[in-house]
Design a protein around this motif. Structure first.
Motif, PDB file in Angstrom:
ATOM      1  N   ARG A  25       0.801  -1.218   0.000  1.00 41.10           N
ATOM      2  CA  ARG A  25       0.000   0.000   0.000  1.00 41.10           C
ATOM      3  C   ARG A  25       0.837   1.273   0.000  1.00 41.10           C
ATOM      4  NH1 ARG A  25      -5.517  -0.489   1.790  1.00 41.10           N
ATOM      5  NH2 ARG A  25      -6.090  -2.667   2.103  1.00 41.10           N
ATOM      6  N   THR A  26       2.093   1.207   0.424  1.00 42.62           N
ATOM      7  CA  THR A  26       2.962   2.382   0.475  1.00 42.62           C
ATOM      8  C   THR A  26       4.229   2.119  -0.322  1.00 42.62           C
ATOM      9  OG1 THR A  26       4.187   1.715   2.447  1.00 42.62           O
ATOM     10  CG2 THR A  26       2.110   2.902   2.793  1.00 42.62           C
ATOM     11  N   VAL A  27       4.844   3.198  -0.754  1.00 46.44           N
ATOM     12  CA  VAL A  27       6.083   3.072  -1.512  1.00 46.44           C
ATOM     13  C   VAL A  27       7.204   2.564  -0.616  1.00 46.44           C
ATOM     14  CG1 VAL A  27       7.758   4.304  -2.943  1.00 46.44           C
ATOM     15  CG2 VAL A  27       5.332   4.909  -3.077  1.00 46.44           C
ATOM     16  N   GLN A  28       7.250   3.024   0.639  1.00 41.15           N
ATOM     17  CA  GLN A  28       8.301   2.553   1.528  1.00 41.15           C
ATOM     18  C   GLN A  28       8.182   1.060   1.799  1.00 41.15           C
ATOM     19  OE1 GLN A  28      11.241   4.269   3.099  1.00 41.15           O
ATOM     20  NE2 GLN A  28      11.504   2.059   2.882  1.00 41.15           N
ATOM     21  N   ALA A  29       6.974   0.550   1.946  1.00 43.64           N
ATOM     22  CA  ALA A  29       6.818  -0.889   2.159  1.00 43.64           C
ATOM     23  C   ALA A  29       7.366  -1.666   0.973  1.00 43.64           C
ATOM     24  CB  ALA A  29       5.350  -1.225   2.388  1.00 43.64           C
ATOM     25  N   ALA A  30       7.104  -1.186  -0.234  1.00 41.84           N
ATOM     26  CA  ALA A  30       7.634  -1.859  -1.420  1.00 41.84           C
ATOM     27  C   ALA A  30       9.146  -1.737  -1.488  1.00 41.84           C
ATOM     28  CB  ALA A  30       6.995  -1.275  -2.675  1.00 41.84           C
ATOM     29  N   ALA A  31       9.671  -0.542  -1.175  1.00 43.07           N
ATOM     30  CA  ALA A  31      11.121  -0.349  -1.195  1.00 43.07           C
ATOM     31  C   ALA A  31      11.803  -1.230  -0.157  1.00 43.07           C
ATOM     32  CB  ALA A  31      11.453   1.118  -0.956  1.00 43.07           C
ATOM     33  N   SER A  32      11.166  -1.429   0.979  1.00 47.31           N
ATOM     34  CA  SER A  32      11.742  -2.274   2.028  1.00 47.31           C
ATOM     35  C   SER A  32      11.736  -3.751   1.632  1.00 47.31           C
ATOM     36  CB  SER A  32      10.960  -2.088   3.337  1.00 47.31           C
ATOM     37  OG  SER A  32      11.096  -0.751   3.807  1.00 47.31           O
ATOM     38  N   ALA A  33      10.843  -4.105   0.706  1.00 47.10           N
ATOM     39  CA  ALA A  33      10.790  -5.480   0.215  1.00 47.10           C
ATOM     40  C   ALA A  33      11.673  -5.686  -1.010  1.00 47.10           C
ATOM     41  CB  ALA A  33       9.352  -5.845  -0.117  1.00 47.10           C
ATOM     42  N   ALA A  34      12.315  -4.612  -1.469  1.00 44.09           N
ATOM     43  CA  ALA A  34      13.095  -4.675  -2.715  1.00 44.09           C
ATOM     44  C   ALA A  34      14.500  -4.129  -2.487  1.00 44.09           C
ATOM     45  CB  ALA A  34      12.378  -3.884  -3.802  1.00 44.09           C
ATOM     46  N   THR A  35      15.182  -4.668  -1.489  1.00 42.99           N
ATOM     47  CA  THR A  35      16.511  -4.150  -1.123  1.00 42.99           C
ATOM     48  C   THR A  35      17.640  -4.863  -1.850  1.00 42.99           C
ATOM     49  OG1 THR A  35      16.591  -5.652   0.769  1.00 42.99           O
ATOM     50  CG2 THR A  35      15.712  -3.434   1.155  1.00 42.99           C
ATOM     51  N   THR A  36      17.319  -5.813  -2.708  1.00 43.72           N
ATOM     52  CA  THR A  36      18.320  -6.498  -3.516  1.00 43.72           C
ATOM     53  C   THR A  36      18.251  -5.963  -4.940  1.00 43.72           C
ATOM     54  OG1 THR A  36      16.726  -8.280  -3.871  1.00 43.72           O
ATOM     55  CG2 THR A  36      18.340  -8.579  -2.092  1.00 43.72           C
ATOM     56  N   PRO A  37      19.243  -6.274  -5.785  1.00 45.03           N
ATOM     57  CA  PRO A  37      19.299  -5.651  -7.113  1.00 45.03           C
ATOM     58  C   PRO A  37      18.147  -6.030  -8.038  1.00 45.03           C
ATOM     59  CG  PRO A  37      21.460  -6.481  -6.482  1.00 45.03           C
ATOM     60  CD  PRO A  37      20.490  -6.996  -5.474  1.00 45.03           C
ATOM     61  N   GLY A  38      17.829  -5.074  -8.925  1.00 42.55           N
ATOM     62  CA  GLY A  38      17.017  -5.367 -10.091  1.00 42.55           C
ATOM     63  C   GLY A  38      15.517  -5.346  -9.926  1.00 42.55           C
ATOM     64  N   HIS A  39      14.986  -4.730  -8.899  1.00 41.28           N
ATOM     65  CA  HIS A  39      13.535  -4.688  -8.720  1.00 41.28           C
ATOM     66  C   HIS A  39      12.910  -3.520  -9.493  1.00 41.28           C
ATOM     67  CE1 HIS A  39      14.206  -7.480  -5.366  1.00 41.28           C
ATOM     68  NE2 HIS A  39      12.913  -7.747  -5.457  1.00 41.28           N
ATOM     69  N   THR A  40      11.656  -3.718  -9.860  1.00 38.91           N
ATOM     70  CA  THR A  40      10.841  -2.663 -10.450  1.00 38.91           C
ATOM     71  C   THR A  40       9.617  -2.439  -9.570  1.00 38.91           C
ATOM     72  OG1 THR A  40      11.531  -3.192 -12.711  1.00 38.91           O
ATOM     73  CG2 THR A  40       9.463  -1.975 -12.448  1.00 38.91           C
ATOM     74  N   LEU A  41       9.359  -1.184  -9.215  1.00 34.89           N
ATOM     75  CA  LEU A  41       8.151  -0.812  -8.474  1.00 34.89           C
ATOM     76  C   LEU A  41       7.205  -0.132  -9.440  1.00 34.89           C
ATOM     77  CD1 LEU A  41      10.033  -1.432  -6.086  1.00 34.89           C
ATOM     78  CD2 LEU A  41       9.082   0.570  -4.929  1.00 34.89           C
ATOM     79  N   VAL A  42       6.057  -0.729  -9.645  1.00 37.09           N
ATOM     80  CA  VAL A  42       5.010  -0.145 -10.476  1.00 37.09           C
ATOM     81  C   VAL A  42       4.011   0.509  -9.522  1.00 37.09           C
ATOM     82  CG1 VAL A  42       3.203  -0.616 -12.158  1.00 37.09           C
ATOM     83  CG2 VAL A  42       5.367  -1.877 -12.272  1.00 37.09           C
TER      84      VAL A  42
END
Length: 366
Positions: free
Chosen positions: A60-77
């Motif tokens: 629901r939040t950008v920070q939650a997604a960023a915290s789940a994507a701390t390794t290389p190569g993620h895309t947040l839509v």
């Protein structure tokens, strides 16, 4: 336009409600909030995460997604909405991409309202300039498309604050690129920085919009700003000029290249000549800095002081001793009534100040 209204009027124009909570608000129902970028049920890649303020995504939040994507190569839509939060992306998240799904940056806004003088909740002092950032980006290889990064803190709300810097985004990594993004604030809107004095972080901004008043594009990054629009805000809290400064580079002395502004537009609703084009920032943490700025083939509106476009931040470091130059600019703010106040590149010198020379082997526009 009154500066107090300018920020809020813009955000209201996005049809995105600004709330005092940390829960993001959605502009309007979208049948396909992620557009052509898939969905949690039809994930484009295993490392694609979906952000939706009302639960239609992975987070629901950008920070939650960023915290789940701390390794290389993620895309947040990121679905349309106003995400009222601060976000920090760690250095380990190399090669991260953020995408606003509607292709209109005003639809997807990440905003908060900390200033340098805002007290921290734990009583340990104030946030300072760096801590005021709505979004802090540390990794190399970060890319953003069609997003708005904003800090809507207003001086008028806190006249008791002396620390009025309020950063929308601080970007520190090498090979960081922003396409059709918007950066909204007042003082210190866009902080183009690096991780260390010896790190010459390359950054590229194309077709972006940046607005503010004091030093609203600043830092020691090696930044190319191409085809961007800079809007200097009108002010009612000052009775005379200057209202502010567009650029304030703090380039490390060992770095041969600083900010390159090319094929851009600078305008304002402030009175004629009430803004300076730039002033050099030599921070106390690096008194050997030699700020570098080249503005070329850009349109400078009436708000830029043509007779004296540069000023000192400190008389100990006069702008004439720094690396400021222009080349083939146009518009009323680009005149040269006092030539010694406007260093100009020769054609031969200008050939060494291109996006290719600043960014080396990296070709983000390709």
């Amino acid at each position: 336009m009154h500066t107090r209204l300018a920020r809020r009027t813009f955000l209201a124009g996005t049809a995105l409600a600004l709330t005092a909570t940390t829960t993001p608000a959605l502009a309007a129902p979208h049948r396909h909030p992620f557009g052509r970028y898939g969905s949690p049920k039809s994930r484009l890649t295993p490392t694609t995460l979906y952000v939706h303020p009302h639960g239609a995504g992975d987070h629901r939040t950008v920070q939650a997604a960023a915290s789940a994507a701390t390794t290389p190569g993620h895309t947040l839509v990121i679905a349309p909405g106003t995400y009222r939060e601060t976000v920090t992306v760690p250095a380990t998240a190399t090669g991260t991409t953020w995408i606003g799904t509607t292709d209109y940056p005003r639809d997807t806004v990440i905003v908060y309202d900390n200033a340098a003088g805002t007290p921290k909740p734990d009583g340990s002092g104030t946030y300072g300039t760096t801590g005021s950032a709505t979004v802090t980006l540390r990794p190399d290889g970060f890319t953003a498309h069609h997003l708005t990064f904003a800090n809507d803190w207003l001086r008028a709300d806190h006249p008791e604050y002396t620390g009025t810097q309020a950063v929308a985004v601080k970007v520190m990594g090498d090979r960081s690129a922003f396409f059709r993004c918007r950066f909204l604030g007042h003082q210190d809107t866009l902080y183009a920085d690096s991780t260390a004095l010896t790190a010459f972080a390359r950054q590229y901004f194309r077709d972006c919009y940046v607005e503010g008043d004091v030093d609203f594009v600043f830092g020691r990054g090696t930044a190319v700003l191409e085809r961007c629009h800079f809007r200097a805000l009108d002010r009612t809290d000052l009775a005379s000029s200057p209202y502010g400064f567009v650029f304030a580079p703090s380039t490390a002395g060992a770095n041969p290249l600083g900010f390159l502004v090319t094929r851009c537009r600078i305008d304002t609703t402030a009175p004629d000549a009430y803004y300076k084009l730039a002033r050099p920032w030599v921070p106390s943490s690096d008194t050997t800095a030699r700020p570098a700025l080249v503005v070329r083939e850009s349109h400078l509106g009436h708000g830029i002081d043509a007779a004296a476009p540069y000023a000192n931040m400190s008389d100990s470091f006069p702008w004439q001793s720094q690396r400021f130059a222009e080349y083939r600019n146009t518009g009323p703010g680009a005149g040269t009534p006092i030539p010694e106040n406007r260093p100009q590149l020769t054609a031969k010198q200008a050939a060494t100040h291109t996006r290719e020379t600043y960014l080396g082997e990296w070709r983000p526009w390709a």
